[in-house]
Design an enzyme around this catalytic site. Structure first.
Site, short mmCIF file in Angstrom:
data_model
loop_
_atom_site.label_atom_id
_atom_site.label_comp_id
_atom_site.label_asym_id
_atom_site.label_seq_id
_atom_site.Cartn_x
_atom_site.Cartn_y
_atom_site.Cartn_z
N GLU A 271 43.23 54.44 34.25
CA GLU A 271 42.26 54.58 35.35
C GLU A 271 42.76 53.87 36.59
OE1 GLU A 271 37.76 53.41 36.83
OE2 GLU A 271 38.44 52.76 34.86
N ASP B 276 41.49 36.15 36.32
CA ASP B 276 41.17 36.14 37.75
C ASP B 276 40.72 34.74 38.11
OD1 ASP B 276 40.37 36.59 40.32
OD2 ASP B 276 38.75 37.99 39.83
N ASP C 105 39.69 32.35 41.34
CA ASP C 105 39.28 32.41 42.75
C ASP C 105 39.03 31.00 43.24
OD1 ASP C 105 38.02 32.89 45.22
OD2 ASP C 105 37.19 34.79 44.48
#
Length: 460
Positions: free
Chosen positions: A79, A147, A149
């Site tokens: 995808e 991830d 941040d």
């Protein structure tokens, strides 16, 4: 949820062909660039600089060859998600080949490309299976991703907040890379790990080994929980959670080899953690014995310092705190552990756990251009991550200026003639080539095993 994580499965939005064209703009050298991000420059970026072929080879994992063991459906079941101008969002994009992918990216010029999992069937044809009782359309493979941040560190950095980042707080990302990369390699045995700058305020990690791509959601959750330490409980004294009387070997190693040094030699000074009352009170609140905290508070409020010392006040106060907590004068539960807890609170990686736990999360692709900063999402060498400077990452404006200069000399230009060239070369040589070598060996071995079993069906 981090910027790269997208969990909803909203329907595709249709885009008029004309909405993707820039009126009056010819494909070629653009005018002098403006600061930041200019969407008009994406035509040249995707046309001449974006490493389409390298991305295709990566995401094919060796299945793009002619070997009989290759899975020819592998790449087309991946995808892609495109974010276009005006936040037009296209999910479940898929491509049959490199030319198909490259043509779509060049034509649509997405502001952002996110990558999702490999599905059991082509995601663009998922509607054909919507009413299937067998739940045919399901994610079956996906890189193990992380991830991180820097906005999640706002309670421990004093130089910036929100999306802002500078060289005083970026070492927090360096620490995260050092801690996680070593654990992923030493504790889990992964080899093919790609670290990528998010383009603005964080880093992404792609673990691409075959055994990582095939992890179940439960196994991904277990690995994510292995790294869980920070709990951020503002109502309690402890903001980190340790299990057992002694630190887990992974945590002890992280503390000794990375965290303590970066806290005492970098962050303590750059963030002025103990320089003023409003800052050091956060630290004193983590001490479970109120009498110890009160003694330190009294010293610091009186501005007591070693006579004649030129040492930084943060260093002096940190030494005082360590000496008092480790002196043995106080018998309170866990006082010695408090020093480690403070270091972990300020330095230990803070992960977006949900991104790592589930296959169906999307994550921004490498070599995208961040639409806020104009910076390219380049790979980071974990072995030299302390040298990475986010303020010196190639920007779209910089690349366009370099192309302008090449055009004025009437020389052909490509990515190797720009400041992005070294980043593409690093991605290709240090990450992609070793990965593909491993993938091709696995395809060959798997094929030979199946062939042998077919010749001897009675073998166990």
């Amino acid at each position: 949820m981090g910027q790269g994580g997208v969990a909803d499965e909203s329907e595709d939005m249709l885009v008029e062909e004309s909405a993707l064209d820039v009126p009056g703009r010819k494909y070629g050298v653009p005018p002098a660039p403006s600061e930041g991000f200019d969407a008009n420059h994406l035509r040249v970026y995707y046309g001449k600089l974006f490493p389409h072929s390298d991305m295709f080879k990566w995401l094919s994992y060796g299945n793009d060859g002619k070997h009989p063991g290759c899975n020819q459906t592998y790449f087309r079941r991946r995808e892609f998600s495109f974010t276009l101008d005006n936040d037009i969002y296209l999910r479940f994009q898929s491509f049959s080949s490199l030319p198909d992918m490259e043509a779509s990216i060049k034509q649509k010029r997405p502001f952002k490309i996110d990558l999702g999992p490999i599905y059991s069937v082509d995601p663009s044809k998922r509607h054909a299976y919507a009413k299937s009782v067998d739940n045919v359309f399901t994610p079956v493979e996906r890189e193990l991703i992380f991830d991180i941040d820097i906005t999640d560190y706002d309670d421990v950095r004093h130089c910036c907040s929100g999306a802002d980042v500078c060289l005083d707080c970026w070492p927090l990302m360096t620490v995260a890379i050092k801690v996680l990369d070593r654990a992923l390699r030493d504790d889990f045995g992964f080899n093919h790990i790609l670290w990528v700058y998010s383009g603005r305020r964080g880093v992404h990690c792609w673990v691409c080994d075959a055994k990582a791509r095939r992890l179940s959601n439960e196994q991904r959750s277990a690995i994510a929980d292995y790294f869980r330490v920070y709990k951020g409980n503002e109502n309690g004294l402890s903001k980190v959670s340790f299990v057992g009387a002694a630190l887990h070997p992974f945590l002890a190693r992280s503390h000794t080899d990375v965290l303590r040094e970066y806290f005492e030699e970098v962050l303590l000074l750059k963030q002025n953690i103990l320089s003023s009352e409003d800052k050091y009170e956060k630290v004193l609140e983590m001490i479970p014995d109120k009498s110890v905290a009160a003694e330190l508070r009294g010293r610091w409020q009186a501005k007591q310092r070693s006579q004649g010392s030129n040492e930084d006040i943060n260093v002096v106060r940190w030494q005082q705190l360590k000496s008092l907590l480790q002196s043995g004068r106080f018998k309170g539960q866990g006082l010695r552990r408090t020093v480690e807890e403070i270091i972990f609170f300020f330095t230990y990686p803070r992960l977006d756990m949900e991104v790592s736990k589930h296959m169906n999360h999307l994550l921004k692709a490498p070599f995208c251009v961040h639409p806020k900063t104009g910076r390219v999402c380049v790979a980071i060498d974990p072995n030299n991550c302390e040298e990475f400077d986010p303020t010196r990452v190639p920007t779209l404006a910089m690349l366009m200026e370099e192309i302008n200069m090449a055009g004025s000399r009437e020389e052909p230009y490509d990515v190797n003639g720009t400041s992005l060239g070294k980043d593409v070369t690093y991605f290709r040589i240090s990450f992609l080539q070793p990965l593909l070598k491993s993938c091709k060996e696995e395809i060959e071995n798997s094929y030979n095993t199946r062939l042998q079993q077919s010749k001897n069906p009675l073998s166990w």
